[in-house]
Write an enzyme that holds these catalytic residues in place. Sequence first.
Site, mmCIF file in Angstrom:
data_model
loop_
_atom_site.group_PDB
_atom_site.id
_atom_site.type_symbol
_atom_site.label_atom_id
_atom_site.label_comp_id
_atom_site.label_asym_id
_atom_site.label_seq_id
_atom_site.Cartn_x
_atom_site.Cartn_y
_atom_site.Cartn_z
ATOM 1 N N GLU A 177 51.554 -0.263 35.403
ATOM 2 C CA GLU A 177 52.567 0.742 35.776
ATOM 3 C C GLU A 177 53.447 0.063 36.806
ATOM 4 O OE1 GLU A 177 51.355 4.778 36.993
ATOM 5 O OE2 GLU A 177 49.893 4.667 35.364
ATOM 6 N N GLU B 152 43.610 4.109 37.314
ATOM 7 C CA GLU B 152 43.484 4.498 38.725
ATOM 8 C C GLU B 152 42.207 5.296 38.951
ATOM 9 O OE1 GLU B 152 47.088 6.331 40.112
ATOM 10 O OE2 GLU B 152 48.242 4.504 39.812
HETATM 11 C C1 GAL Z 1 50.330 6.892 38.800
HETATM 12 C C2 GAL Z 1 49.566 7.507 37.642
HETATM 13 C C3 GAL Z 1 50.520 8.071 36.623
HETATM 14 C C4 GAL Z 1 51.556 8.903 37.298
HETATM 15 C C5 GAL Z 1 52.291 8.085 38.275
HETATM 16 C C6 GAL Z 1 53.389 8.866 38.966
HETATM 17 O O1 GAL Z 1 49.530 6.775 39.892
HETATM 18 O O2 GAL Z 1 48.742 6.555 37.034
HETATM 19 O O3 GAL Z 1 49.824 8.818 35.682
HETATM 20 O O4 GAL Z 1 50.911 9.960 37.904
HETATM 21 O O5 GAL Z 1 51.379 7.648 39.257
HETATM 22 O O6 GAL Z 1 53.994 8.062 39.903
#
Ligand code: GAL
Length: 843
Positions: free
Chosen positions: A545, A472
């Site tokens: 993710e 990100e």
């Molecule tokens: C994402 C990030 C993660 C964590 C997650 C929480 O944007 O890459 O490290 O912060 O959100 O939802």
Amino acid sequence: MVEFSRRQALAATAGAAALAAASSASAAAKPAAAATPTPPAIDLAPRERLSLDFGWRFALGHAQDPARDFGFGANQRTYAKAGASAANWWVAGAAQPAFDDSAWAPVTLPHDWGVTLPFVDNPSYAPSGKPDDEDLRAAHGYKPLGREFPDTSVGWYRKTFALPAADAGKRLSIEFDGAFRDALVIVNGYVLGQEDSGYSPFRVDITDITNLGGDNSLVVRVDASLGEGWFYEGAGLYRHVWLVKTAPVHVPRWGVFVRARLDGTLSIDTDLINESDTPAAYEVAQTVLDGQGKPVLTPMAVQGRLPAWERQSLSQTAQLASPVPWSLETPHLYSLVTEIKVGGAVVDRFVTPFGVRSIAFDADKGFLLNGRAVKLKGTCNHQDHAGVGAAIPDALQVWRLEQLKSMGCNAYRAAHNPPTPELLDACDRLGLLVIDETRQMSSDETSLDELERLVRRDRNHPSVILWSIGNEEPQQGTARGAKVARTMKRLVNRLDPTRLVTAAMDSGFGEGITEVIDVIGFNYRHEKMDDFHARFPHIPIIGTESASTVATRGEYARDDAKSYVPAYDTEHPWWATTAEKWWSHAADRPWMGGGFIWTGFDYRGEPTPFNRWPSISSHFGALDTCGFPKDNYFYYRAWWRSEPLLHLLPHWNWEGREGQQVAVWAHSNCDRVELFLNGKSQGVRDVVRNHHVEWSVPYAPGVIEAHGYKGGKLILRERRETAGPAAALRLTADRPRLAADGQDVAILKVEVLDAKGRPVPRADALVSFALAGPGQVIGVGNGNPTSHEPDVASQRKAFNGLCQAIVRTRRGEVGELRVTASAPGLKAASVSLRVEGGRLATV
Ligand code: GAL
């Protein structure tokens, strides 16, 4: 920082004069042995790699006040005037070998002093005046680490170790697997180096300044005033430290790279170094052992000459007959043993485990392992566990991976930093696939150096399938970002031509780095994947993710005061989605390689969705901070594994809610599930693939029971019973035998039961642990994301019926270790563990 070695003094590797020997060897006639997950230990002699984890003393220093930082900074000097130890007062009193540290606390590594600190809310801290300052404090889990906590953010470690006179003529170095962070290493009063990164491995060469035949002082000042991430990161020497002794002619750190193709073709690159004034005529012999330690290749030998203070690279090829592939089911590991002889005597032995496997990402077929499509059923994880924080003992590391595997997980993303090397060793052995991620997406010298260390360290691990260069990143959608990514990728490709590069993107899809990286990682936003796939049909896609339900184990209603979220698969942040929505999407798209849920385990910090005191840890995990499964664990387990499963939620203790409707869910891969309340059917539900089934049931105490049918047959029953008051404890250990190496741990689970032995779902008894025998409790936890109880303690309240203790053995002490868990008014429980064997080479 690069290496604190005499690297500059060494001539460059390449060049016409450098020997690039090439040889090949034919395979031994015998077929390869059957696969085994754990390769036998191989004697490294004459090389030595000794643990420096024991015998440390620790004290907090101070980030601003030299008087409280053992004089560090008092003389505006970091570096001592090189020379006599008397000059070390320039650096700090604690840097001097003779410093009296007897009042400091004895500690064993790995050690995270962050977990020993209390939870602190500091509302006065708002340096930017922005409303999200509290969010930032929450992000790191409310531990008093950071610039506003100067008296708890610096730690000093001291250790004395002996070196025999017989080490004369050897090269000696100390290797740190990683320290959090900004570590200043002082040996015998000499400042040998400083490492900023909290995650990268580093080493110092101590050859010139050792006391041979006497004691040596090793001092490390660790400064965790600054963090690197937006999650709890720990503090201190939270990974292993090693003393490495080699002959002057040896294989340097990470000096062997084995590329193995599925057909058994091996390409072996070996670096050699001569750290002496004498040119050496050498012979290098390479042998490959199978998983049982049997040689499977005729040793390959090559000879050459290595001038003084030079480094060379050799490239060789070989062919394994009947290679046994490394797979998820049978993670067979080979070991390449590199032996160097000088003057006919073996002077170094270097072992490189590797696996024979092929990996590919295909825009139409997803991820392929050994030519077969494998859906990545992955989890993202930080390095954090209840009781111990970032200092996760190796055995706990393995245990955590086993919990993930039991869920059906086959892949692990080390978010967002280089993991500890022992994690990758465990993934190799257990058959898990890894995205290995560097901390910083940047093409500056330091970031590229960190990336280089990551790739060099990890490129032999069969488990590693992708290098991730960022997460990100604000620059992901820009032309500038593309330039940075190109520079990083060029480096990765040079160091490892066998793996592709990804980055985890949350916007800018189609722009910026999109065409630079090989595999697009989607963080959330799975609804954009179809469109992306249509626009860029040649680019493979994975979910880096995904999902990200927020849930508190054992809670079934939102409670803002306590900061709890229900464990039904219903709540998620705006950018995320539920387990069910994510996985039903992923499973339906064969072109997509699968993905990594955020997260496998809860971790300290980022207490979404509250991000406010008193909430101190995240709710994203399928398992809590102790590794106790939440209900979503069973959702994944139902659809990620093939054996029949039926899981029922919630518990059935709803006193005071008699007659009110309660949502009852089942996670099951059966065809149909029927629910009964006190024997009366509440209806049959057909299970739709990758979805749960549910009922609304008027609460009455007693029993809810689900029956699962497959092919018309009743194959599973699952019940939840209204429990009576807490009456007893049950104590179980993850295994009955432990190694007496002072590192091995048992993971102990306490369940609170009623008089009939039924779990009491809301029990919060205060459980005390008493030990008799060779061991100690190093940490406790209960998975409660709002608990401010100490982690390093011998007692812990149960949270929703469960708590955990982590018990470590003592080095060299064998015998029976009896652990007793007791709580006021409840029947105590004990477990006996056998502590035996398990030697670790130490100094
Ligand atoms: C994402 C990030 C993660 C964590 C997650 C929480 O944007 O890459 O490290 O912060 O959100 O939802």
